[in-house]
Design a protein around this motif. Structure first.
Motif, PDB file in Angstrom:
ATOM      1  N   LEU A 179       0.825  -1.214   0.000  1.00 26.55           N
ATOM      2  CA  LEU A 179       0.000   0.000   0.000  1.00 26.55           C
ATOM      3  C   LEU A 179       0.858   1.263   0.000  1.00 26.55           C
ATOM      4  CD1 LEU A 179      -2.754  -1.096   2.548  1.00 26.55           C
ATOM      5  CD2 LEU A 179      -2.983  -0.886   0.059  1.00 26.55           C
ATOM      6  N   ASN A 180       1.978   1.240   0.732  1.00 29.35           N
ATOM      7  CA  ASN A 180       2.855   2.405   0.786  1.00 29.35           C
ATOM      8  C   ASN A 180       3.475   2.684  -0.580  1.00 29.35           C
ATOM      9  OD1 ASN A 180       4.309   4.444   2.501  1.00 29.35           O
ATOM     10  ND2 ASN A 180       6.084   3.313   1.764  1.00 29.35           N
ATOM     11  N   SER A 181       3.924   1.628  -1.268  1.00 25.76           N
ATOM     12  CA  SER A 181       4.495   1.795  -2.606  1.00 25.76           C
ATOM     13  C   SER A 181       3.454   2.376  -3.564  1.00 25.76           C
ATOM     14  CB  SER A 181       4.999   0.449  -3.123  1.00 25.76           C
ATOM     15  OG  SER A 181       5.502   0.571  -4.432  1.00 25.76           O
ATOM     16  N   LYS A 182       2.240   1.847  -3.485  1.00 28.71           N
ATOM     17  CA  LYS A 182       1.175   2.330  -4.361  1.00 28.71           C
ATOM     18  C   LYS A 182       0.836   3.783  -4.053  1.00 28.71           C
ATOM     19  CE  LYS A 182      -3.582   1.222  -5.768  1.00 28.71           C
ATOM     20  NZ  LYS A 182      -4.735   0.301  -5.540  1.00 28.71           N
ATOM     21  N   TRP A 183       0.799   4.130  -2.775  1.00 26.68           N
ATOM     22  CA  TRP A 183       0.431   5.495  -2.380  1.00 26.68           C
ATOM     23  C   TRP A 183       1.496   6.487  -2.849  1.00 26.68           C
ATOM     24  CZ3 TRP A 183       1.756   9.901   0.127  1.00 26.68           C
ATOM     25  CH2 TRP A 183       0.728  10.751   0.516  1.00 26.68           C
ATOM     26  N   LEU A 184       2.772   6.154  -2.659  1.00 28.35           N
ATOM     27  CA  LEU A 184       3.840   7.063  -3.051  1.00 28.35           C
ATOM     28  C   LEU A 184       3.875   7.301  -4.556  1.00 28.35           C
ATOM     29  CD1 LEU A 184       6.686   5.839  -0.684  1.00 28.35           C
ATOM     30  CD2 LEU A 184       5.683   8.134  -0.716  1.00 28.35           C
ATOM     31  N   LYS A 185       3.623   6.254  -5.319  1.00 29.31           N
ATOM     32  CA  LYS A 185       3.610   6.406  -6.776  1.00 29.31           C
ATOM     33  C   LYS A 185       2.389   7.206  -7.232  1.00 29.31           C
ATOM     34  CE  LYS A 185       6.334   2.353  -8.075  1.00 29.31           C
ATOM     35  NZ  LYS A 185       6.896   2.062  -6.749  1.00 29.31           N
ATOM     36  N   LYS A 186       1.314   7.119  -6.469  1.00 26.22           N
ATOM     37  CA  LYS A 186       0.093   7.849  -6.812  1.00 26.22           C
ATOM     38  C   LYS A 186       0.201   9.317  -6.421  1.00 26.22           C
ATOM     39  CE  LYS A 186      -4.939   7.598  -6.229  1.00 26.22           C
ATOM     40  NZ  LYS A 186      -6.066   6.886  -5.530  1.00 26.22           N
ATOM     41  N   HIS A 187       1.099   9.641  -5.485  1.00 24.90           N
ATOM     42  CA  HIS A 187       1.259  11.018  -5.009  1.00 24.90           C
ATOM     43  C   HIS A 187       2.720  11.458  -5.164  1.00 24.90           C
ATOM     44  CE1 HIS A 187      -2.371   9.549  -2.929  1.00 24.90           C
ATOM     45  NE2 HIS A 187      -2.790  10.797  -3.008  1.00 24.90           N
ATOM     46  N   PRO A 188       3.176  11.643  -6.389  1.00 21.17           N
ATOM     47  CA  PRO A 188       4.581  12.040  -6.602  1.00 21.17           C
ATOM     48  C   PRO A 188       4.900  13.419  -6.060  1.00 21.17           C
ATOM     49  CG  PRO A 188       3.327  12.202  -8.642  1.00 21.17           C
ATOM     50  CD  PRO A 188       2.436  11.525  -7.652  1.00 21.17           C
ATOM     51  N   GLU A 189       3.879  14.218  -5.769  1.00 22.34           N
ATOM     52  CA  GLU A 189       4.119  15.567  -5.254  1.00 22.34           C
ATOM     53  C   GLU A 189       4.554  15.563  -3.784  1.00 22.34           C
ATOM     54  OE1 GLU A 189      -0.020  14.527  -4.015  1.00 22.34           O
ATOM     55  OE2 GLU A 189       1.235  14.218  -5.791  1.00 22.34           O
ATOM     56  N   VAL A 190       4.386  14.424  -3.105  1.00 17.18           N
ATOM     57  CA  VAL A 190       4.749  14.332  -1.691  1.00 17.18           C
ATOM     58  C   VAL A 190       6.201  13.889  -1.562  1.00 17.18           C
ATOM     59  CG1 VAL A 190       4.263  13.210   0.516  1.00 17.18           C
ATOM     60  CG2 VAL A 190       2.377  13.810  -1.017  1.00 17.18           C
ATOM     61  N   ASN A 191       7.007  14.707  -0.900  1.00 21.87           N
ATOM     62  CA  ASN A 191       8.413  14.406  -0.681  1.00 21.87           C
ATOM     63  C   ASN A 191       8.564  13.200   0.244  1.00 21.87           C
ATOM     64  OD1 ASN A 191      10.942  14.892   1.203  1.00 21.87           O
ATOM     65  ND2 ASN A 191      11.371  15.900  -0.760  1.00 21.87           N
ATOM     66  N   ALA A 192       9.609  12.369   0.008  1.00 24.76           N
ATOM     67  CA  ALA A 192       9.823  11.164   0.820  1.00 24.76           C
ATOM     68  C   ALA A 192      10.024  11.508   2.296  1.00 24.76           C
ATOM     69  CB  ALA A 192      11.038  10.392   0.295  1.00 24.76           C
ATOM     70  N   THR A 193      10.726  12.611   2.579  1.00 27.01           N
ATOM     71  CA  THR A 193      10.946  13.013   3.964  1.00 27.01           C
ATOM     72  C   THR A 193       9.660  13.533   4.601  1.00 27.01           C
ATOM     73  OG1 THR A 193      13.256  13.581   3.478  1.00 27.01           O
ATOM     74  CG2 THR A 193      12.299  14.504   5.489  1.00 27.01           C
ATOM     75  N   ASP A 194       8.864  14.301   3.850  1.00 19.93           N
ATOM     76  CA  ASP A 194       7.585  14.786   4.371  1.00 19.93           C
ATOM     77  C   ASP A 194       6.675  13.618   4.741  1.00 19.93           C
ATOM     78  OD1 ASP A 194       8.268  17.446   4.081  1.00 19.93           O
ATOM     79  OD2 ASP A 194       7.429  17.612   2.063  1.00 19.93           O
ATOM     80  N   TRP A 195       6.626  12.617   3.874  1.00 25.96           N
ATOM     81  CA  TRP A 195       5.773  11.452   4.139  1.00 25.96           C
ATOM     82  C   TRP A 195       6.269  10.710   5.375  1.00 25.96           C
ATOM     83  CZ3 TRP A 195       1.227   9.760   3.966  1.00 25.96           C
ATOM     84  CH2 TRP A 195       0.892   8.403   3.932  1.00 25.96           C
ATOM     85  N   ALA A 196       7.593  10.583   5.533  1.00 27.40           N
ATOM     86  CA  ALA A 196       8.151   9.935   6.723  1.00 27.40           C
ATOM     87  C   ALA A 196       7.789  10.723   7.983  1.00 27.40           C
ATOM     88  CB  ALA A 196       9.670   9.815   6.597  1.00 27.40           C
ATOM     89  N   ASN A 197       7.792  12.053   7.886  1.00 26.95           N
ATOM     90  CA  ASN A 197       7.424  12.878   9.042  1.00 26.95           C
ATOM     91  C   ASN A 197       5.941  12.742   9.377  1.00 26.95           C
ATOM     92  OD1 ASN A 197      10.020  13.880   9.418  1.00 26.95           O
ATOM     93  ND2 ASN A 197       9.704  15.616   8.059  1.00 26.95           N
ATOM     94  N   TRP A 198       5.098  12.732   8.364  1.00 35.59           N
ATOM     95  CA  TRP A 198       3.662  12.567   8.615  1.00 35.59           C
ATOM     96  C   TRP A 198       3.383  11.202   9.241  1.00 35.59           C
ATOM     97  CZ3 TRP A 198       1.812  14.373   3.069  1.00 35.59           C
ATOM     98  CH2 TRP A 198       2.174  15.714   2.899  1.00 35.59           C
ATOM     99  N   LEU A 199       4.046  10.178   8.735  1.00 36.64           N
ATOM    100  CA  LEU A 199       3.903   8.855   9.323  1.00 36.64           C
ATOM    101  C   LEU A 199       4.397   8.868  10.776  1.00 36.64           C
ATOM    102  CD1 LEU A 199       5.112   6.496   6.441  1.00 36.64           C
ATOM    103  CD2 LEU A 199       2.801   6.623   7.379  1.00 36.64           C
TER     104      LEU A 199
END
Length: 291
Positions: free
Chosen positions: A163-183
């Motif tokens: 699910l995480n791989s699918k979500w990241l590919k679906k939302h390329p505008e979200v930075n990897a570090t931002d997503w890690a912080n939100w998580l």
């Protein structure tokens, strides 16, 4: 692709630490260890967000996704894993978790890959697990229960990986570090609730022997094996296919076994060594089939 592979391997090396951390300090419950690690993760994420002002905040749907992902890939997964290590020692749960690459490949199998091609890898991995479980060094009060808990943690993280791989590919505008912080924020809040409901009272935690080591382990695994490893994994998940990215999780198992043997100050027994070889061959066979 090379950067994605290196990021995935580095994440695996950091994740391997969580298998031996529960054995390094006694007297603390599984909930205490889980909550401590992820409260530290949330604190690191909150600090990074404060010092990097101007970064986008999550929308309502993104925040909801981060809470769901955090339950699967962090709080739920690690609590089940710590319980499994308590019952079955380090080696057996680490090998069970090490089959995640195969399950990710099975569930995210490319259309051109035949099911027949996956059989050798599955058989080799099953043989390795059987050897490790039957090994006289399989520790713990209840090995069978530990295996079942490890399987439950495997299900949680396999779902998270896909699910995480699918979500990241679906939302390329979200930075990897931002997503890690939100998580991290979501995981930290969930860990506080978990500790409030089932953790040890604060007075007991600060009065127990080994509290300094416990705090260091929580901070170390919260920063390295959670925040930094999540950033690295997000990079790998974005740059590699879900099935190929899943294969890299084998590094988590190999590092976990290496850390465990180093902590015990011993070499693996012949049965454990053979199990590791079979397990590794099974993963390599699956990678070859995937190619």
């Amino acid at each position: 692709m090379l950067q994605g592979i290196l990021a995935g391997l580095a994440a695996g090396a950091l994740w391997g630490l969580v298998f031996v951390a529960p054995r390094m300090v006694g007297g603390y419950s599984s909930v205490d260890l889980t909550a401590g690690r992820f409260v530290a993760y949330g604190a690191v994420a909150a600090f990074v967000m404060l010092v990097t002002r101007g970064r986008p905040l999550p929308t309502a749907s993104q925040a909801l996704a981060s809470f769901g992902m955090s339950l699967l890939g962090f709080t739920g997964y690690y609590l089940l894993l710590v319980l499994a290590i308590r019952d079955a020692g380090t080696e057996v749960p680490s090998l069970v978790i090490g089959t995640i690459p195969i399950w990710v490949m099975l569930l995210g199998k490319p259309a051109h890959l035949s099911w027949k091609a996956l059989v050798p890898g599955l058989l080799l991995t099953a043989a390795g697990l059987a050897l490790m479980i039957s090994s006289p060094h399989a520790e713990g009060a209840n090995v069978l229960r530990g295996v079942l808990l490890a399987v439950a943690s495997l299900v949680c993280w396999t779902a998270f990986a896909l699910l995480n791989s699918k979500w990241l590919k679906k939302h390329p505008e979200v930075n990897a570090t931002d997503w890690a912080n939100w998580l991290g924020i979501a995981t930290g809040l969930g860990a506080i609730v978990l500790w409030a409901v089932a953790g040890s009272p604060a007075r007991e935690l600060v009065s127990r022997e080994g509290r300094g080591l416990f705090a260091l382990l929580c901070i170390g695994t919260g920063f390295g094996a959670a925040w930094l490893a999540t950033i690295l994994w997000n990079i790998a998940s974005r740059r590699l296919s879900a099935s190929l990215c899943g294969q890299l999780i084998v590094s988590e198992t190999l590092f976990a076994l290496a850390y465990s043997f180093a902590w015990d100050g011993r070499w693996p027994t012949p049965a454990q060594g053979a199990a590791c070889v079979l397990f590794t061959l099974g993963i390599l066979a699956s990678i070859r089939a995937h190619r």
